[in-house]
Design an enzyme around this catalytic site. Structure first.
Site, PDB file in Angstrom:
ATOM      1  N   CYS A 197       0.835  -1.191   0.000  1.00 45.07           N
ATOM      2  CA  CYS A 197       0.000   0.000   0.000  1.00 45.07           C
ATOM      3  C   CYS A 197       0.874   1.247   0.000  1.00 45.07           C
ATOM      4  O   CYS A 197       1.719   1.414   0.891  1.00 45.07           O
ATOM      5  CB  CYS A 197      -0.904  -0.008   1.234  1.00 45.07           C
ATOM      6  SG  CYS A 197      -1.891   1.485   1.449  1.00 45.07           S
ATOM      7  N   CYS A 200       0.094   3.374   3.499  1.00 46.42           N
ATOM      8  CA  CYS A 200       0.541   2.954   4.840  1.00 46.42           C
ATOM      9  C   CYS A 200       1.639   1.903   4.828  1.00 46.42           C
ATOM     10  O   CYS A 200       2.212   1.602   5.883  1.00 46.42           O
ATOM     11  CB  CYS A 200      -0.654   2.445   5.652  1.00 46.42           C
ATOM     12  SG  CYS A 200      -1.233   0.804   5.137  1.00 46.42           S
ATOM     13  N   CYS A 213      -6.086  -2.538   0.547  1.00 46.90           N
ATOM     14  CA  CYS A 213      -5.081  -2.668   1.604  1.00 46.90           C
ATOM     15  C   CYS A 213      -5.693  -3.408   2.800  1.00 46.90           C
ATOM     16  O   CYS A 213      -6.830  -3.147   3.194  1.00 46.90           O
ATOM     17  CB  CYS A 213      -4.585  -1.289   2.038  1.00 46.90           C
ATOM     18  SG  CYS A 213      -3.366  -1.348   3.377  1.00 46.90           S
ATOM     19  N   CYS A 216      -5.386  -0.447   6.005  1.00 49.43           N
ATOM     20  CA  CYS A 216      -6.018   0.870   6.027  1.00 49.43           C
ATOM     21  C   CYS A 216      -7.170   0.882   5.042  1.00 49.43           C
ATOM     22  O   CYS A 216      -7.482  -0.142   4.420  1.00 49.43           O
ATOM     23  CB  CYS A 216      -5.002   1.983   5.731  1.00 49.43           C
ATOM     24  SG  CYS A 216      -4.490   2.109   3.995  1.00 49.43           S
ATOM     25  N   ASP A 333      21.831   2.038 -15.988  1.00 51.13           N
ATOM     26  CA  ASP A 333      21.759   0.852 -15.137  1.00 51.13           C
ATOM     27  C   ASP A 333      20.909  -0.202 -15.842  1.00 51.13           C
ATOM     28  O   ASP A 333      19.713  -0.017 -16.058  1.00 51.13           O
ATOM     29  CB  ASP A 333      21.130   1.254 -13.795  1.00 51.13           C
ATOM     30  CG  ASP A 333      21.043   0.101 -12.817  1.00 51.13           C
ATOM     31  OD1 ASP A 333      21.300  -1.056 -13.214  1.00 51.13           O
ATOM     32  OD2 ASP A 333      20.710   0.355 -11.644  1.00 51.13           O
TER      33      ASP A 333
END
Length: 409
Positions: A197, A200, A213, A216, A333
């Site tokens: 999430c 949170c 989630c 939350c 990269d």
């Protein structure tokens, strides 16, 4: 359109001249250098050029250029549209695009994810399109949750209508502070960057495209528009078969976003959809080019999510050439290669080229995918007899191949 101040007029004119010289001398398509010259002479040129236009900003990790093209094609039903058709998606490219269509009342601009807050603040765009966020150019871009957080802050307090993909939790979080959002369910095949999430940090429960989630209240919003296989379902729950010339699920998702955006401009599906069906290729993507009896279809893949989409479009019965560079626009990269599941290529003749061909060769070797290493793209092509071949390349490798064929569009 309001008359530009004299300094801005001069900066715009000199920028267009620089762009023309770039094209004539074969140095490029002029979509960046023209804007750079204009901004040197008038640093506030983008704001001045954007004034009095109805403006759409399109941002995502993947699909920006194609979705920009589709939205532009649809909105041309309403009048002239300024756009950065070849993907120059930073302020210099935006200045160049707007300078070349000074009187266009509408503009659709592809915007690099990192630059979206700056460009939104400068232009005051009335519509922002947000489609997906995944890892890309890791040496240059911040963690993607930081990008989503920047989107949140940029949209706070703005009178901006956001068209957003609710199937991507990061996009949903990034769009959550907007004053008005039209949610579109267009899928998220690449989920490896969004299992937690963003609000949170708790785990996300996912079932198909739905998500929520555990810890939350953050969950997937109810979509107004829905991609349903080969069709789009609109807010009135009418089903429209897309019947696009562009291949693959990703382009059907892009079309769903484009139709939702068109409606935000008062353009109904029955007028927008025929325009989308006319688009056959986008800045060389999906174009088939010919060389000595070989038909080469060009596919772009810049990151793990993009490779997943390219594999879905690619014909598993055909030989395939893979080309990877690691220049500035690609990100230097190449560790992201290890996030791509190349086992899908087993059983196909595979040819590997590009500046970072050894990096890709090692990855294929570990995945137990037989391949042939080639010093150049031309050498790879020459190893094939006449017939059809798929080509997947990342950004600068793709542009180099495209240039060999006269920048096929």
């Amino acid at each position: 359109m309001t008359q530009l101040p004299l300094r801005a007029q001069l900066a715009s004119a000199l920028g267009r001249t620089a762009a023309t010289l770039s094209r004539v001398t074969g140095r490029g398509d002029g979509s960046v250098i023209g804007g750079r010259v204009g901004l040197m002479l008038e640093p506030d040129l983008l704001r001045k050029l954007a004034a009095d236009r109805k403006l759409v900003l399109v941002s995502a990790t993947n699909g920006k250029t194609t979705t920009t093209r589709l939205i532009t094609s649809a909105l041309q039903e309403l009048g002239e549209v300024a756009t950065n058709a070849f993907g120059a998606n930073m302020p210099a490219g935006h200045v160049s695009a707007l300078s070349h269509a000074k009187q266009a009342p509408l503009a659709v601009l592809e915007v690099d994810e990192k630059y979206l807050p700056e460009v939104l603040d400068t232009t005051g765009a009335s519509v922002v399109v947000l489609m997906n966020l995944s890892r890309d150019q890791m040496d240059r871009a911040a963690e993607i949750w930081l990008l989503a957080q920047k989107w949140q802050r940029a949209l706070t307090g703005k009178n901006t209508h956001v068209i957003a993909n609710c199937d991507d939790p990061l996009v949903t979080w990034g769009a959550s502070t907007a004053s008005r959002v039209t949610w579109v369910s267009c899928g998220q095949p690449w989920k490896e960057d969004s299992w937690c999430c963003p609000r949170c940090g708790g785990p996300l429960d996912r079932k198909g495209d739905d998500w929520a989630c555990r810890e939350c209240s953050f969950r997937r919003p109810e979509p107004a528009w829905l991609l349903d296989d080969d069709a789009v379902i609109d807010p009135a729950r009418r089903r429209w078969v897309l019947d696009l010339q562009l291949p693959g699920r990703a382009n059907r998702a892009n079309a769903a976003i484009a139709l939702a955006t068109s409606e935000a401009f008062g353009l109904p599906v029955e007028r927008a959809l025929p325009r989308l069906r006319e688009v056959r290729s986008v800045a060389g993507r999906y174009t088939t080019v010919e060389r000595d009896g070989r038909a080469l279809r060009l596919l772009l893949a810049k990151n793990p999510a993009g490779w997943l989409e390219a594999f879905e479009v690619s014909d598993p019965s055909l030989p395939i050439i893979l080309s990877v560079n690691a220049q500035g626009p690609d990100g230097r990269d190449t560790s992201w290669l290890w996030d791509v599941d190349y086992r899908v290529l087993r059983g196909r003749p595979v040819y590997v080229t590009g500046e970072r061909r050894l990096d890709l060769a090692l990855r294929l070797d570990v995945a137990e995918v037989p391949f042939q290493l080639c010093d150049t793209f031309e050498a790879a092509v020459n190893l094939r007899p006449p017939g059809r071949v798929d080509v997947i390349a990342n950004y600068t490798a793709f542009q180099r191949i495209r240039a060999e064929f006269g920048r096929a569009v």
